[in-house]
Design a protein around this motif. Structure first.
Motif, PDB file in Angstrom:
ATOM      1  N   SER A 102       4.024  -6.892  -4.045  1.00  0.00           N
ATOM      2  CA  SER A 102       5.468  -6.645  -3.934  1.00  0.00           C
ATOM      3  C   SER A 102       6.257  -7.810  -4.519  1.00  0.00           C
ATOM      4  O   SER A 102       5.814  -8.963  -4.467  1.00  0.00           O
ATOM      5  CB  SER A 102       5.863  -6.464  -2.464  1.00  0.00           C
ATOM      6  OG  SER A 102       5.271  -5.317  -1.908  1.00  0.00           O
ATOM      7  N   ASN A 115      -5.566   4.402  -2.401  1.00  0.00           N
ATOM      8  CA  ASN A 115      -4.900   3.436  -3.272  1.00  0.00           C
ATOM      9  C   ASN A 115      -5.939   2.673  -4.079  1.00  0.00           C
ATOM     10  O   ASN A 115      -7.079   2.513  -3.635  1.00  0.00           O
ATOM     11  CB  ASN A 115      -4.102   2.412  -2.459  1.00  0.00           C
ATOM     12  CG  ASN A 115      -2.966   3.031  -1.651  1.00  0.00           C
ATOM     13  OD1 ASN A 115      -2.461   2.414  -0.713  1.00  0.00           O
ATOM     14  ND2 ASN A 115      -2.550   4.244  -1.982  1.00  0.00           N
ATOM     15  N   ARG A 150       2.323  -5.211  -0.359  1.00  0.00           N
ATOM     16  CA  ARG A 150       1.876  -4.329  -1.432  1.00  0.00           C
ATOM     17  C   ARG A 150       2.898  -3.216  -1.634  1.00  0.00           C
ATOM     18  O   ARG A 150       3.637  -2.839  -0.715  1.00  0.00           O
ATOM     19  CB  ARG A 150       0.523  -3.696  -1.105  1.00  0.00           C
ATOM     20  CG  ARG A 150      -0.614  -4.652  -0.835  1.00  0.00           C
ATOM     21  CD  ARG A 150      -1.029  -5.443  -2.049  1.00  0.00           C
ATOM     22  NE  ARG A 150      -1.557  -4.598  -3.115  1.00  0.00           N
ATOM     23  CZ  ARG A 150      -2.005  -5.104  -4.268  1.00  0.00           C
ATOM     24  NH1 ARG A 150      -1.965  -6.418  -4.490  1.00  0.00           N
ATOM     25  NH2 ARG A 150      -2.472  -4.317  -5.213  1.00  0.00           N
ATOM     26  N   THR A 151       2.927  -2.688  -2.871  1.00  0.00           N
ATOM     27  CA  THR A 151       3.846  -1.601  -3.181  1.00  0.00           C
ATOM     28  C   THR A 151       3.232  -0.724  -4.270  1.00  0.00           C
ATOM     29  O   THR A 151       2.436  -1.223  -5.089  1.00  0.00           O
ATOM     30  CB  THR A 151       5.203  -2.153  -3.661  1.00  0.00           C
ATOM     31  OG1 THR A 151       6.118  -1.069  -3.884  1.00  0.00           O
ATOM     32  CG2 THR A 151       5.050  -2.923  -4.956  1.00  0.00           C
ATOM     33  N   PRO A 152       3.553   0.568  -4.314  1.00  0.00           N
ATOM     34  CA  PRO A 152       3.055   1.411  -5.404  1.00  0.00           C
ATOM     35  C   PRO A 152       3.596   0.935  -6.748  1.00  0.00           C
ATOM     36  O   PRO A 152       4.691   0.370  -6.820  1.00  0.00           O
ATOM     37  CB  PRO A 152       3.606   2.799  -5.052  1.00  0.00           C
ATOM     38  CG  PRO A 152       3.905   2.750  -3.603  1.00  0.00           C
ATOM     39  CD  PRO A 152       4.315   1.341  -3.314  1.00  0.00           C
ATOM     40  N   MET A 199       0.834  -1.182   0.000  1.00  0.00           N
ATOM     41  CA  MET A 199       0.000   0.000   0.000  1.00  0.00           C
ATOM     42  C   MET A 199       0.875   1.241   0.000  1.00  0.00           C
ATOM     43  O   MET A 199       2.088   1.166   0.036  1.00  0.00           O
ATOM     44  CB  MET A 199      -0.922   0.001   1.208  1.00  0.00           C
ATOM     45  CG  MET A 199      -0.199   0.011   2.541  1.00  0.00           C
ATOM     46  SD  MET A 199      -1.300   0.150   3.963  1.00  0.00           S
ATOM     47  CE  MET A 199      -1.996   1.777   3.740  1.00  0.00           C
ATOM     48  N   CYS A 200       0.240   2.402  -0.031  1.00  0.00           N
ATOM     49  CA  CYS A 200       0.984   3.657   0.037  1.00  0.00           C
ATOM     50  C   CYS A 200       0.124   4.645   0.805  1.00  0.00           C
ATOM     51  O   CYS A 200      -0.930   5.065   0.325  1.00  0.00           O
ATOM     52  CB  CYS A 200       1.283   4.175  -1.367  1.00  0.00           C
ATOM     53  SG  CYS A 200       2.210   5.735  -1.388  1.00  0.00           S
ATOM     54  N   GLU A 234       6.603   3.386   4.319  1.00  0.00           N
ATOM     55  CA  GLU A 234       5.903   2.115   4.508  1.00  0.00           C
ATOM     56  C   GLU A 234       6.258   1.563   5.872  1.00  0.00           C
ATOM     57  O   GLU A 234       7.395   1.703   6.335  1.00  0.00           O
ATOM     58  CB  GLU A 234       6.279   1.118   3.406  1.00  0.00           C
ATOM     59  CG  GLU A 234       5.413  -0.122   3.370  1.00  0.00           C
ATOM     60  CD  GLU A 234       3.934   0.203   3.230  1.00  0.00           C
ATOM     61  OE1 GLU A 234       3.259   0.268   4.290  1.00  0.00           O
ATOM     62  OE2 GLU A 234       3.474   0.428   2.111  1.00  0.00           O
ATOM     63  N   THR A 255      -1.514   0.355  -6.679  1.00  0.00           N
ATOM     64  CA  THR A 255      -0.610  -0.551  -5.963  1.00  0.00           C
ATOM     65  C   THR A 255      -0.657  -1.938  -6.582  1.00  0.00           C
ATOM     66  O   THR A 255      -1.612  -2.305  -7.276  1.00  0.00           O
ATOM     67  CB  THR A 255      -0.967  -0.658  -4.475  1.00  0.00           C
ATOM     68  OG1 THR A 255      -2.256  -1.286  -4.334  1.00  0.00           O
ATOM     69  CG2 THR A 255      -0.995   0.714  -3.821  1.00  0.00           C
ATOM     70  N   ARG A 309      -6.067  -1.076  -6.256  1.00  0.00           N
ATOM     71  CA  ARG A 309      -5.323  -2.300  -6.554  1.00  0.00           C
ATOM     72  C   ARG A 309      -5.305  -2.560  -8.061  1.00  0.00           C
ATOM     73  O   ARG A 309      -6.353  -2.568  -8.708  1.00  0.00           O
ATOM     74  CB  ARG A 309      -5.944  -3.489  -5.827  1.00  0.00           C
ATOM     75  CG  ARG A 309      -5.894  -3.371  -4.306  1.00  0.00           C
ATOM     76  CD  ARG A 309      -6.697  -4.470  -3.631  1.00  0.00           C
ATOM     77  NE  ARG A 309      -6.057  -5.767  -3.802  1.00  0.00           N
ATOM     78  CZ  ARG A 309      -5.214  -6.318  -2.937  1.00  0.00           C
ATOM     79  NH1 ARG A 309      -4.911  -5.681  -1.824  1.00  0.00           N
ATOM     80  NH2 ARG A 309      -4.683  -7.497  -3.160  1.00  0.00           N
TER      81      ARG A 309
END
Length: 311
Positions: free
Chosen positions: A204, A99, A214-216, A1-2, A130, A201, A101
């Motif tokens: 990862s 965010n 999770r990552t942007p 997430m971000c 994060e 997102t 997905r």
């Protein structure tokens, strides 16, 4: 997430940092800044940007041909898309839209129409925060600052080392920014017009899965940036195909002071020994467990002493 980002550059420097090479010659062009207040809020440089704050966002100039003469523009937008169907106070839609997905965009009632209508954008930042969710031994989630690898000698948490400079022949020679893929929407009621966005997102990869699952969706090449912004020639499905897990990133632990979104100080992204303290705390916990185990073992052995059993 971000959930938090950082961007301390002033408007003119953001324009310089987002410069790109012209298709007609070898000169670098700065995207034009299109000021428009969002419910009375404008971009304010900050080391701790939170949802509902306003930040600079890169978009195609297709929708602004009547006011600009370049391919890209920077538009201040509020973080957190306001649903198109929402009525009344923009703050009261009660949906989490910070965010979106990647896996759900095409099936989403909210995001799919925005994607189809060309609402692609790029959120620019110096880095994002994060909180580690993978350390089962820590009661307090350790925050980290994640950012693009910097040039030799430049440190993300020491602005004096950035040496920011722009020249139309060589482009930007300063801090390396992060470019996060996003979607934006223009919402309005009888009183105001608000530009708002969501950060896309994805799952990862091995670069950040030790920190969070999770990552942007970060665009780390000129080709990706160009394709994501080219809403006239790159169709939605093709654009989504450009979103790949990033492998080149840097990070360091920061103070939990960043947990408070009201704290906007320069200390937010400073490197701390949080990671080492966390490890020491974990080691201390394990050592305590072993010490207690040894004591129990010692007690058990004493109780079974033949001499004691005779008395």
């Amino acid at each position: 997430m971000c959930g938090r980002t950082g961007l301390s550059l002033q408007k003119d420097k953001v324009q310089c940092a987002c410069s790109y090479k012209s298709k007609n010659d070898n000169h670098y062009i700065k995207p034009e800044w299109l000021p428009e207040f969002n419910a009375g809020k404008d971009y304010v440089p900050s080391y701790n940007i939170a949802p509902t704050d306003v930040t600079p966002v890169l978009v195609s100039s297709s929708r602004f041909r009547n006011v600009v003469d370049c391919d890209r523009v920077l538009k201040p937008m509020m973080w957190g898309i306001i649903p198109p169907w929402h009525k009344g106070d923009y703050k009261s839609h009660n949906l989490s839209t910070n965010n979106c997905r990647l896996e759900n965009i095409k099936s989403s009632k909210l995001y799919s129409p925005i994607l189809s209508s060309g609402g692609r954008c790029i959120i620019v930042a110096e880095g994002f925060y994060e909180w580690q969710t993978t350390n089962k031994f820590s009661k307090v989630k350790q925050p980290y600052y994640i950012y693009a690898p910097q040039k030799d000698g430049a440190k993300i948490d020491e602005p004096d080392t950035w040496h920011n400079n722009f020249d139309e022949n060589t482009g930007w020679e300063g801090i390396n920014l992060l470019y996060m893929a996003g979607l934006y929407h223009i919402w309005q009621n009888e009183e105001t017009i608000i530009y708002s966005y969501s950060v896309i997102t994805m799952e990862s990869n091995e670069t950040l899965d030790w920190l969070h699952h999770r990552t942007p969706a970060i665009l780390d090449s000129d080709e990706q940036i160009e394709a994501w912004l080219d809403i006239d020639n790159v169709k939605p499905d093709m654009a989504l195909g450009y979103l790949k897990p990033i492998r080149r990133l840097s990070w360091h632990p920061v103070s939990t002071a960043v947990n408070n979104s009201r704290n906007k100080s320069t200390d937010c992204n400073k490197k701390t020994l949080g990671e080492d303290k966390s490890k020491k705390k974990t080691q201390k916990t394990l050592q305590s467990w072993f010490v207690k185990a040894e004591k129990r073992k010692s007690t058990d052995c004493s109780d079974s002493d033949p001499k004691k059993s005779k008395t």
